[in-house]
Design a protein around this motif. Structure first.
Motif, PDB file in Angstrom:
ATOM      1  N   GLU A 257      10.267  -5.740   0.603  1.00  0.00           N
ATOM      2  CA  GLU A 257       9.505  -6.347   0.878  1.00  0.00           C
ATOM      3  C   GLU A 257       7.679  -6.332  -0.169  1.00  0.00           C
ATOM      4  O   GLU A 257       7.224  -6.628  -0.168  1.00  0.00           O
ATOM      5  CB  GLU A 257       9.556  -7.571   2.130  1.00  0.00           C
ATOM      6  CG  GLU A 257      10.577  -8.236   2.019  1.00  0.00           C
ATOM      7  CD  GLU A 257      10.973  -8.470   3.462  1.00  0.00           C
ATOM      8  OE1 GLU A 257      10.382  -8.711   4.133  1.00  0.00           O
ATOM      9  OE2 GLU A 257      11.834  -9.354   3.635  1.00  0.00           O
ATOM     10  N   GLY A 258       7.554  -4.833   0.286  1.00  0.00           N
ATOM     11  CA  GLY A 258       6.665  -4.240  -0.306  1.00  0.00           C
ATOM     12  C   GLY A 258       5.319  -4.819   1.260  1.00  0.00           C
ATOM     13  O   GLY A 258       4.111  -4.053   1.308  1.00  0.00           O
ATOM     14  N   GLY A 259       5.896  -4.847   2.233  1.00  0.00           N
ATOM     15  CA  GLY A 259       5.396  -4.682   3.361  1.00  0.00           C
ATOM     16  C   GLY A 259       4.680  -2.994   4.478  1.00  0.00           C
ATOM     17  O   GLY A 259       5.423  -2.435   3.744  1.00  0.00           O
ATOM     18  N   PRO A 260       3.814  -3.595   5.541  1.00  0.00           N
ATOM     19  CA  PRO A 260       2.898  -4.428   6.036  1.00  0.00           C
ATOM     20  C   PRO A 260       2.197  -4.719   5.508  1.00  0.00           C
ATOM     21  O   PRO A 260       1.471  -3.975   4.644  1.00  0.00           O
ATOM     22  CB  PRO A 260       2.666  -3.834   7.568  1.00  0.00           C
ATOM     23  CG  PRO A 260       2.706  -2.283   6.951  1.00  0.00           C
ATOM     24  CD  PRO A 260       3.566  -1.963   5.507  1.00  0.00           C
ATOM     25  N   ALA A 261       1.986  -6.619   5.533  1.00  0.00           N
ATOM     26  CA  ALA A 261       0.822  -7.051   4.843  1.00  0.00           C
ATOM     27  C   ALA A 261       0.943  -6.058   2.950  1.00  0.00           C
ATOM     28  O   ALA A 261      -0.530  -6.227   3.060  1.00  0.00           O
ATOM     29  CB  ALA A 261      -0.512  -6.424   5.105  1.00  0.00           C
ATOM     30  N   GLY A 262       1.546  -6.446   2.718  1.00  0.00           N
ATOM     31  CA  GLY A 262       1.419  -6.155   1.039  1.00  0.00           C
ATOM     32  C   GLY A 262       0.871  -4.396   1.059  1.00  0.00           C
ATOM     33  O   GLY A 262       1.051  -4.242  -0.412  1.00  0.00           O
ATOM     34  N   SER A 263       1.070  -3.717   1.746  1.00  0.00           N
ATOM     35  CA  SER A 263       0.159  -2.487   1.317  1.00  0.00           C
ATOM     36  C   SER A 263       1.795  -1.670   0.956  1.00  0.00           C
ATOM     37  O   SER A 263       1.165  -0.069   0.311  1.00  0.00           O
ATOM     38  CB  SER A 263       0.189  -1.588   3.215  1.00  0.00           C
ATOM     39  OG  SER A 263       1.372  -1.660   3.889  1.00  0.00           O
TER      40      SER A 263
END
Lengths: 317, 309
Positions: A257-263
């Motif tokens: 998903e690319g998480g956390p916070a898209g990082s």
């Protein structure tokens, strides 16, 4: 044909000295294309064809189930208003800009350390190379995630020294350093190439420099760096292009998903999500083409600027 | 644009293990040499420990009970060594045994090796040893594909295979190998063949041998080292490949190990760390064995051919 002076050993790179009959030429042409057939087929069917259709798709809306709908430049203009896209660009660029030079610096430093006749060289070379072989695998991504997990062994180890980073995997500001460590850890592949390059530098250059009283720093900048510059260039180019395409470890570490916070929303991960989770194939194609353009421009810049700092000594092969 | 800065970035400051300014190897005493050698080994061994720690941690953890893996435990040693994790890992996931995943990975990797060897050697022979119009242009294009981000082709390729009804088969994963799509191996073999003396095929030609003869009875036997490196790397890359299977396979029975591993992670979450790591070890086992057996070959291959890991 029989009395040809076969002095040139590299018959393939330079024109053969013997004048061939045109019949032979025709036969060679036929043989050439026959032997090349597998690659030619693959090149047309798996590279050129798909490239053209992906260029076309990038101007369409396409979800795999309905026919593509032409929308002109919409995908491209939307991209630059898409915050997740911009984030993925930022994530990828910081990975490339920080990870690649660090990795190469580590590779060069260790190569220089190992570039002397000492016992155990073979062992060290192999040991340092091993991560490069397994680093991009799912297994290592899982291990990394476990090791750098919040309150995992790395975090615990650091807190023993009084360093509290507040976790790595779950902490958006620490995921990038963690990913960079993962790539730096794989310094072995460029290191081995550096080592091969260092071996090519004639020892008498260093001896002459020593006699002139040059210290290690001057020797590095006046001998090692210029003599090694073709190899540095090669490694820099390959590692940069490589870094843009990181996928498996990003996917696993971020649960896809690319998480956390898209990082950890790397470019290729976002491209995958757009194309194969949302079935926005046109949009993903536009992303793919932007990547090609960026990598192309960077390659071009590398080649252009290389003239000023890459030195090819004597006759190139 | 920011990458413009990279050429100057790796200053590698402090890389040179600074000897005294008046360094002269001939005037060094035996004692100084010993001391330097000692320092070298201490630094190199410390580095080895750091670099190998993750791999050792993985192997050690796979034998530990769950409670000892996470948290405060950074040590590699455990007093409760057991094979329980491996037993759990071998059971597999989603009703498919790990042995099945192994078999799948093996089929894919062997297919990749066979396909790559066949197609790359033939294509490389054309590039390296036959003169025909358009050769250098095509060779240039082949080199260009080395730099091309392959993501630009995955979407159309997927669409093609989907329309041909080939999704969820191994064909999309293997066809490229039989069509020399890994330009790197073609390039490697071209370089290798170019260094073989031209007199070989000239003599054979005078004796009336055609290209097929020259290729099969002269080139192939001489190319053994290049063929071996290609086999090793194409096996390992196929074994580790994740994106390809992720795109094309959707029934767990057909999954290779990396996909199975992801499935395992998804379904067990972090509840069974031990089994997860044991499975990671299993998934890497062939690569590690390959590495231990062929390490000389692998490392040397990289330095001469510029292969990546």
């Amino acid at each position: 044909m029989t009395q040809s002076p076969t002095l040139s050993r590299r018959s393939t790179s330079s024109t053969p000295p013997l004048p061939r009959k045109s019949r032979q030429r025709g036969a060679d042409a036929r043989a050439g294309y026959t032997f090349l057939l597998p690659w030619l087929l693959g090149f047309i069917a798996l590279t050129v064809g798909p490239m053209i259709s992906s260029l076309y798709l990038s101007f369409t809306n396409y979800n795999l189930f309905e026919p593509p709908k032409w929308i002109g430049l919409d995908n491209y203009t939307t991209l630059f208003q898409d915050e997740r896209f911009l984030q993925s660009v930022g994530v990828t660029l910081s990975y490339v800009v920080f990870g690649t030079p660090l990795k190469l610096a580590a590779a060069l430093a260790v190569a220089m350390l190992l570039n002397s006749k000492r016992k155990g060289q073979g062992f060290y070379r192999s040991a340092f190379y091993a991560p490069s072989l397994i680093g991009a695998s799912v297994s290592i991504a899982i291990v990394w995630k476990a090791m750098f997990g919040d309150a995992g062994p790395v975090d615990q180890g650091l807190s023993f020294f009084g360093i509290n980073l507040g976790g790595w995997v779950g902490n958006p500001s620490m995921t990038m350093p963690m990913m960079i460590l993962l790539t730096v850890w794989q310094f072995g592949a460029p290191m081995v190439i550096f080592l091969a390059g260092l071996k090519q530098i004639p020892a008498d250059l260093y001896e002459a420099a020593s006699m002139d009283g040059a210290g290690p720093v001057r020797k590095f900048f006046n001998i090692t760096w210029p003599m090694l510059s073709p190899v540095i260039f090669f490694n820099l180019l390959m590692e940069t292009i490589h870094a843009f395409q990181i996928f498996a470890s990003a996917y696993i570490i971020s649960n896809g998903e690319g998480g956390p916070a898209g990082s950890t929303l790397f470019y290729t991960l976002y491209l995958y999500l757009r194309g194969f989770s949302d079935f926005r194939m046109g949009y993903a194609s536009a992303m793919a083409w932007l990547l090609v353009i960026v990598v192309g421009i960077i390659t071009l810049i590398f080649f252009k600027t290389s003239k000023s700092w890459v030195h090819y000594s004597g006759d190139s092969k | 644009m920011t990458t413009m800065a990279t050429p100057t970035q790796p200053k590698a400051g402090g890389t040179a293990p600074a000897p005294a300014p008046e360094y002269n190897p001939k005037s060094e005493s035996v004692g100084a040499k010993r001391a330097k050698s000692l320092i070298f080994h201490i630094v190199a061994l410390a580095l080895t420990a750091v670099v190998l720690y993750p791999a050792l941690w993985m192997v050690a953890s796979s034998f530990k009970p769950n409670a000892e893996i996470g948290g405060t435990n950074t040590s590699l040693w455990s007093s409760n060594f057991s094979f329980d994790n491996f037993a759990t890992a071998m059971e597999g996931i989603g009703g498919v045994s790990t042995l099945q995943f192994f078999t799948n990975s093996l089929v894919l990797a062997i297919g990749a090796v066979v396909g790559t060897i066949l197609s790359a050697s033939v294509s490389a022979y054309a590039f390296a040893r036959i003169k025909f119009p358009g050769r250098s242009a095509l060779f240039g294009m082949m080199i260009a594909t080395l730099l091309l981000p392959f993501h630009v082709v995955i979407i159309p390729q997927y669409i093609i295979f989907q329309q041909l009804g080939l999704v969820d088969t191994y064909i999309p994963l293997l066809i490229g190998k039989f069509l020399a799509a890994d330009a790197f191996f073609v390039f490697l073999m071209v370089q290798f063949m170019r260094n073989l003396p031209a007199e070989l095929d000239e003599a054979a030609r005078i004796d009336g041998a055609g290209h097929v003869r020259i290729f099969t009875s002269i080139m192939l036997p001489l190319m053994k080292p290049a063929l071996i490196s290609t086999s090793i790397f194409s096996f390992i890359w196929s074994w580790n490949d994740f994106l390809g299977p992720l795109l094309y396979l959707n029934t767990p029975e057909k999954y290779p190990l990396p996909l199975a591993l992801r499935l395992f992670v998804d379904q067990t979450q972090s509840s069974d760390y031990g089994a997860m790591i044991a499975m990671s070890v299993l998934a890497l086992l062939p690569v590690l064995i390959f590495f231990l057996v062929f390490q000389r070959y692998i490392v040397e291959g990289v330095s001469t051919q510029g292969l990546k890991g």
